[in-house]
Enzyme design. Structure first.
Site, PDB file in Angstrom:
ATOM      1  N   THR A   7       0.858  -1.177   0.000  1.00  0.00           N
ATOM      2  CA  THR A   7       0.000   0.000   0.000  1.00  0.00           C
ATOM      3  C   THR A   7       0.894   1.226   0.000  1.00  0.00           C
ATOM      4  O   THR A   7       2.108   1.113   0.062  1.00  0.00           O
ATOM      5  CB  THR A   7      -0.928   0.025   1.236  1.00  0.00           C
ATOM      6  OG1 THR A   7      -1.959   0.974   1.020  1.00  0.00           O
ATOM      7  CG2 THR A   7      -0.178   0.386   2.498  1.00  0.00           C
ATOM      8  N   GLY A 162       1.103   5.564  -7.395  1.00  0.00           N
ATOM      9  CA  GLY A 162       0.225   4.589  -8.032  1.00  0.00           C
ATOM     10  C   GLY A 162       0.624   4.260  -9.456  1.00  0.00           C
ATOM     11  O   GLY A 162       0.344   3.168  -9.955  1.00  0.00           O
ATOM     12  N   CYS A 165       4.232   2.006  -8.495  1.00  0.00           N
ATOM     13  CA  CYS A 165       4.233   0.832  -7.610  1.00  0.00           C
ATOM     14  C   CYS A 165       3.061  -0.086  -7.953  1.00  0.00           C
ATOM     15  O   CYS A 165       1.909   0.356  -7.948  1.00  0.00           O
ATOM     16  CB  CYS A 165       4.131   1.292  -6.154  1.00  0.00           C
ATOM     17  SG  CYS A 165       4.029  -0.068  -4.978  1.00  0.00           S
TER      18      CYS A 165
END
Length: 178
Positions: A7, A162, A165
Site C-alpha cells: 500500500t 500509483g 508501484c
C-alpha cells in the site's frame, strides 16, 4: 496462506495544516482483492489522523490498540505512540503483527513500527508502505518547489506512487486537519 501486503500511506504538513492519505488497493499475493479499501481514518473525535500499511488484520489490531492508548493518555500523540510501541515490542502476540502506522495530529507526525520505533520525520513528510518512498520523494519535491496545499501534495504524490508501484492504485482516501 500468503500475507496481505502493499500500500502507500503519505502524510504532508505545511504550516498548521496536515493531510494524510492512502490508496485503496489490497492484494493477496499477486491478486488484487479490493481496490477501494479505507486505510486512513480520523480517530479521537477527529483530532488524530491514522494510516496503516501491512497485513490487514494486523493493522486493525494495532489501530484498536492505538485508539485505546490515545484515550488513556487524553489524546497526547507522542505518549500514546511510545506506549503502543513498547507494547508492540514486548507483547508476544503483538510482536508477530506485520504492519506499520503513520499518525498525525495538529503538531506532530509519527511513524510507528513493529520494532518499537517511533520516528518523527524532519520535514513534516512521512510515508509507509510499498509505494511510500515514491510518494515521499514526490511530496518532498512538490513541497519544496510549489505552493500547493498539503491536500494537493498528498493527492498528486499518491497518484505518482500509483503509477510506479504495482501494489498501489489510484483510488485515494485523504483526510486533513487544519
Amino acid at each position: 496462506m500468503e500475507q496481505f501486503h502493499g500500500t502507500t500511506i503519505l502524510s504532508v504538513r505545511r504550516g498548521n495544516v496536515v493531510a494524510l492519505g492512502g490508496d485503496g488497493q489490497v492484494t493477496l499475493g499477486n491478486i488484487v482483492m479490493k481496490g477501494t479499501a479505507r486505510k486512513v481514518r480520523k480517530v479521537y473525535s477527529g483530532k488524530v489522523l491514522v494510516g496503516f500499511a501491512g497485513g490487514t488484520a494486523d493493522a486493525f489490531t494495532l489501530l484498536e490498540r492505538f485508539e485505546s492508548k490515545l484515550e488513556k493518555h487524553q489524546g497526547h500523540l507522542m505518549r500514546a505512540s511510545v506506549e503502543l510501541a513498547k507494547d508492540w515490542r514486548t507483547d508476544r502476540m503483538l510482536r508477530r503483527l506485520e504492519a506499520m502506522l503513520l499518525v498525525a495530529d495538529h503538531e506532530t507526525t509519527l511513524v510507528i513500527t513493529g520494532n518499537g520505533d517511533v520516528l518523527e520525520p524532519n520535514d513534516g513528510i512521512g510515508a509507509i508502505g510499498s509505494g511510500g518512498t515514491y510518494a515521499q520523494s514526490a511530496a518532498k519535491a512538490l513541497q519544496e518547489n510549489t505552493e500547493l496545499s498539503p491536500l494537493e501534495i498528498v493527492k498528486k504524490s499518491l497518484t505518482i506512487a500509483g503509477e510506479l508501484c504495482i501494489y498501489t492504485n489510484l483510488s485515494h482516501t485523504i483526510e486533513t486537519l487544519d
